[in-house]
Structures are given as C-alpha cells and as structure tokens.
Design a protein around this motif. Sequence first.
Motif, PDB file in Angstrom:
ATOM      1  N   ILE A   7      38.924 -22.289  97.505  1.00  0.00           N
ATOM      2  CA  ILE A   7      39.868 -22.172  96.407  1.00  0.00           C
ATOM      3  C   ILE A   7      39.681 -20.820  95.727  1.00  0.00           C
ATOM      4  N   LYS A   8      40.621 -20.457  94.873  1.00  0.00           N
ATOM      5  CA  LYS A   8      40.534 -19.205  94.121  1.00  0.00           C
ATOM      6  C   LYS A   8      39.418 -19.318  93.089  1.00  0.00           C
ATOM      7  N   ASP A   9      38.808 -18.187  92.811  1.00  0.00           N
ATOM      8  CA  ASP A   9      37.749 -18.141  91.797  1.00  0.00           C
ATOM      9  C   ASP A   9      38.256 -18.663  90.451  1.00  0.00           C
ATOM     10  N   SER A  10      39.484 -18.344  90.121  1.00  0.00           N
ATOM     11  CA  SER A  10      40.046 -18.760  88.827  1.00  0.00           C
ATOM     12  C   SER A  10      40.257 -20.270  88.736  1.00  0.00           C
TER      13      SER A  10
END
Length: 84
Positions: A7-10
């Motif tokens: 998944i995205k870091d954010s």
Amino acid sequence: MAVFSVIKDSEAPRPARQTGRLAARMREYEKYVEQVSQGKVGKLVPSPGETPRAIAMRVSRAARRIEKNVNTWVVDGVVYFTVS
C-alpha cells in the motif's frame, strides 16, 4: 496463511510510540546489565504475576540495546545472568 499486499505510505497507520512506562522499564533493565561486572552474576527474582522467561527476555533485549552479550539461565524460578 497471511495475506500480503503493498500500500502507499500515506495509507499506512503511523507506528505507536513507546509509552513512558515502557521506556522506564527498558532503562531499568539496561541498568541491571550495566551493574554486573566480569566475574559477577546478576540475580532477578520475579514479582507476582511476572514469569522468569519474560524477565530473561528483558535482560537479553536490554543487553542487545547497549551492545553487551549476556548469558541467562533460570533455576527454581529465579533468573541469573552474566555479562561478557
């Protein structure tokens, strides 16, 4: 089996920070390790509700954090350790 994904870091939750109580316990065990000199043995008697295994692990982890080697063993519910 675990399900893996990327998944995205954010989108990832932030890691939990150490509580003051945990940091204090970590320092306490580091001090125990630092107090045992060559040729001496540290002895820790568990309080009610604590297990010898948990205490031995705390000693080992504390030693690793301060870059020391320890040898731990348990006899009759009491944790003993040496520092090298």
